[in-house]
Design a protein around this motif. Structure first.
Motif, PDB file in Angstrom:
ATOM      1  N   ALA A  97    -105.258  46.721 108.095  1.00 16.23           N
ATOM      2  CA  ALA A  97    -105.938  45.557 107.522  1.00 16.23           C
ATOM      3  C   ALA A  97    -107.223  45.969 106.811  1.00 16.23           C
ATOM      4  N   ALA A  98    -107.955  46.926 107.390  1.00 13.06           N
ATOM      5  CA  ALA A  98    -109.189  47.412 106.756  1.00 13.06           C
ATOM      6  C   ALA A  98    -108.869  48.140 105.449  1.00 13.06           C
ATOM      7  N   LYS A  99    -107.786  48.904 105.421  1.00 17.64           N
ATOM      8  CA  LYS A  99    -107.374  49.580 104.177  1.00 17.64           C
ATOM      9  C   LYS A  99    -107.054  48.552 103.105  1.00 17.64           C
ATOM     10  N   GLN A 100    -106.365  47.484 103.514  1.00 17.59           N
ATOM     11  CA  GLN A 100    -105.998  46.431 102.577  1.00 17.59           C
ATOM     12  C   GLN A 100    -107.243  45.762 101.982  1.00 17.59           C
ATOM     13  N   ARG A 101    -108.277  45.605 102.781  1.00 13.00           N
ATOM     14  CA  ARG A 101    -109.534  45.013 102.305  1.00 13.00           C
ATOM     15  C   ARG A 101    -110.371  46.023 101.525  1.00 13.00           C
ATOM     16  N   GLY A 102    -109.972  47.299 101.567  1.00  7.77           N
ATOM     17  CA  GLY A 102    -110.704  48.336 100.844  1.00  7.77           C
ATOM     18  C   GLY A 102    -111.950  48.826 101.547  1.00  7.77           C
ATOM     19  N   VAL A 103    -112.059  48.597 102.866  1.00 10.19           N
ATOM     20  CA  VAL A 103    -113.261  49.016 103.586  1.00 10.19           C
ATOM     21  C   VAL A 103    -113.025  50.220 104.484  1.00 10.19           C
ATOM     22  N   TYR A 104    -111.782  50.695 104.589  1.00  6.11           N
ATOM     23  CA  TYR A 104    -111.490  51.859 105.427  1.00  6.11           C
ATOM     24  C   TYR A 104    -111.472  53.100 104.556  1.00  6.11           C
ATOM     25  N   THR A 105    -112.310  54.053 104.874  1.00  4.96           N
ATOM     26  CA  THR A 105    -112.382  55.282 104.081  1.00  4.96           C
ATOM     27  C   THR A 105    -111.824  56.478 104.825  1.00  4.96           C
ATOM     28  N   GLY A 106    -111.272  56.259 105.994  1.00  4.56           N
ATOM     29  CA  GLY A 106    -110.703  57.359 106.766  1.00  4.56           C
ATOM     30  C   GLY A 106    -111.714  57.941 107.727  1.00  4.56           C
ATOM     31  N   ARG A 107    -111.237  58.897 108.490  1.00  5.48           N
ATOM     32  CA  ARG A 107    -112.080  59.535 109.494  1.00  5.48           C
ATOM     33  C   ARG A 107    -113.065  60.489 108.832  1.00  5.48           C
ATOM     34  N   LYS A 108    -114.258  60.530 109.361  1.00  5.01           N
ATOM     35  CA  LYS A 108    -115.287  61.436 108.870  1.00  5.01           C
ATOM     36  C   LYS A 108    -114.858  62.879 109.161  1.00  5.01           C
ATOM     37  N   PRO A 109    -114.920  63.763 108.166  1.00  4.48           N
ATOM     38  CA  PRO A 109    -114.533  65.161 108.413  1.00  4.48           C
ATOM     39  C   PRO A 109    -115.425  65.807 109.468  1.00  4.48           C
ATOM     40  N   ALA A 110    -114.824  66.699 110.253  1.00  2.00           N
ATOM     41  CA  ALA A 110    -115.568  67.396 111.303  1.00  2.00           C
ATOM     42  C   ALA A 110    -116.554  68.389 110.710  1.00  2.00           C
ATOM     43  N   LEU A 111    -116.224  68.945 109.543  1.00  2.00           N
ATOM     44  CA  LEU A 111    -117.072  69.953 108.897  1.00  2.00           C
ATOM     45  C   LEU A 111    -117.411  69.522 107.479  1.00  2.00           C
ATOM     46  N   THR A 112    -118.560  69.973 107.020  1.00  2.00           N
ATOM     47  CA  THR A 112    -118.899  69.760 105.615  1.00  2.00           C
ATOM     48  C   THR A 112    -118.022  70.669 104.764  1.00  2.00           C
ATOM     49  N   THR A 113    -118.006  70.446 103.461  1.00  4.71           N
ATOM     50  CA  THR A 113    -117.224  71.288 102.556  1.00  4.71           C
ATOM     51  C   THR A 113    -117.656  72.743 102.670  1.00  4.71           C
ATOM     52  N   GLU A 114    -118.955  72.973 102.760  1.00  3.66           N
ATOM     53  CA  GLU A 114    -119.478  74.334 102.871  1.00  3.66           C
ATOM     54  C   GLU A 114    -119.047  74.989 104.187  1.00  3.66           C
ATOM     55  N   GLN A 115    -119.130  74.235 105.275  1.00  2.92           N
ATOM     56  CA  GLN A 115    -118.720  74.766 106.571  1.00  2.92           C
ATOM     57  C   GLN A 115    -117.224  75.096 106.583  1.00  2.92           C
ATOM     58  N   ALA A 116    -116.420  74.212 105.982  1.00  5.00           N
ATOM     59  CA  ALA A 116    -114.975  74.449 105.931  1.00  5.00           C
ATOM     60  C   ALA A 116    -114.672  75.720 105.142  1.00  5.00           C
ATOM     61  N   GLN A 117    -115.371  75.933 104.032  1.00  4.60           N
ATOM     62  CA  GLN A 117    -115.164  77.139 103.231  1.00  4.60           C
ATOM     63  C   GLN A 117    -115.568  78.390 104.026  1.00  4.60           C
ATOM     64  N   GLN A 118    -116.695  78.291 104.713  1.00  3.10           N
ATOM     65  CA  GLN A 118    -117.154  79.412 105.541  1.00  3.10           C
ATOM     66  C   GLN A 118    -116.142  79.705 106.656  1.00  3.10           C
ATOM     67  N   LEU A 119    -115.602  78.669 107.279  1.00  2.00           N
ATOM     68  CA  LEU A 119    -114.594  78.833 108.319  1.00  2.00           C
ATOM     69  C   LEU A 119    -113.371  79.568 107.764  1.00  2.00           C
ATOM     70  N   ARG A 120    -112.905  79.144 106.606  1.00  2.64           N
ATOM     71  CA  ARG A 120    -111.723  79.779 106.001  1.00  2.64           C
ATOM     72  C   ARG A 120    -111.984  81.244 105.667  1.00  2.64           C
ATOM     73  N   GLU A 121    -113.152  81.528 105.118  1.00  2.00           N
ATOM     74  CA  GLU A 121    -113.477  82.911 104.745  1.00  2.00           C
ATOM     75  C   GLU A 121    -113.537  83.802 105.981  1.00  2.00           C
ATOM     76  N   ARG A 122    -114.156  83.301 107.040  1.00  2.00           N
ATOM     77  CA  ARG A 122    -114.304  84.109 108.253  1.00  2.00           C
ATOM     78  C   ARG A 122    -112.962  84.297 108.962  1.00  2.00           C
ATOM     79  N   ALA A 123    -112.104  83.284 108.911  1.00  2.00           N
ATOM     80  CA  ALA A 123    -110.769  83.417 109.497  1.00  2.00           C
ATOM     81  C   ALA A 123    -109.942  84.416 108.698  1.00  2.00           C
ATOM     82  N   ALA A 124    -110.132  84.437 107.379  1.00  2.00           N
ATOM     83  CA  ALA A 124    -109.371  85.347 106.518  1.00  2.00           C
ATOM     84  C   ALA A 124    -109.698  86.809 106.793  1.00  2.00           C
ATOM     85  N   VAL A 125    -110.904  87.077 107.257  1.00  2.00           N
ATOM     86  CA  VAL A 125    -111.265  88.466 107.556  1.00  2.00           C
ATOM     87  C   VAL A 125    -110.995  88.818 109.021  1.00  2.00           C
TER      88      VAL A 125
END
Length: 154
Positions: A97-125
């Motif tokens: 119902a909230a999506k239909q009203r346009g007020v639901y934006t989804g769950r807040k990400p656990a990490l910022t974009t920068e943190q997610a990139q850092q996580l991926r880089e460190r996992a890759a090594v």
């Protein structure tokens, strides 16, 4: 818990909200003190905080967790400002119902974009996923979700 000694009406009302809660009942059981507010303050988003407060009040009032949804129906149906009235059947129904009203934006990400990139880089090594999860304050499953999303989009 044995209930054989209870009448049929008492069994039907056991560990459930029956009827409307009075204002004094709401204030007595659902008004949260400082210790509870401190506990709730660490939850991720407002809807988690509301849910946790509702669960605590419910356990105080009933002495147990109720059947799924009955706490929300009793309190929300009682006219809590800013919340939907009535039972939509599930939390998923409220989200839809909230999506239909346009007020639901989804769950807040656990990490910022920068943190997610850092996580991926460190996992890759070759850094251990469990160590990364501890450092970033997320679960190992969330680490793997970030790595999978990078593989799909990258």
């Amino acid at each position: 818990m044995p209930v054989g000694f209870l009448s049929d009406d008492q069994v039907a009302a056991y560990e459930r909200f029956v009827g409307e809660l009075s204002r004094s009942e709401l204030e007595g059981f659902f008004l949260l003190d400082g210790a509870v507010l401190n506990l709730i303050a660490h939850k991720r988003a407002d809807h988690h905080k509301i849910g946790m407060g509702l669960q605590i009040g419910t356990v105080r009032f009933l002495g147990a967790f109720p059947d799924r949804g009955s706490a929300r129906r009793a309190v929300v149906g009682g006219g809590v400002p800013g919340r939907p009235v009535g039972d939509r059947g599930s939390v998923g129904g409220e989200i839809a119902a909230a999506k239909q009203r346009g007020v639901y934006t989804g769950r807040k990400p656990a990490l910022t974009t920068e943190q997610a990139q850092q996580l991926r880089e460190r996992a890759a090594v070759g850094e251990r996923k469990s160590a990364l999860a501890r450092e970033f304050g997320i679960s190992r499953e969330t680490v793997y979700n970030y790595l999978r999303s990078a593989a799909v989009t990258g």
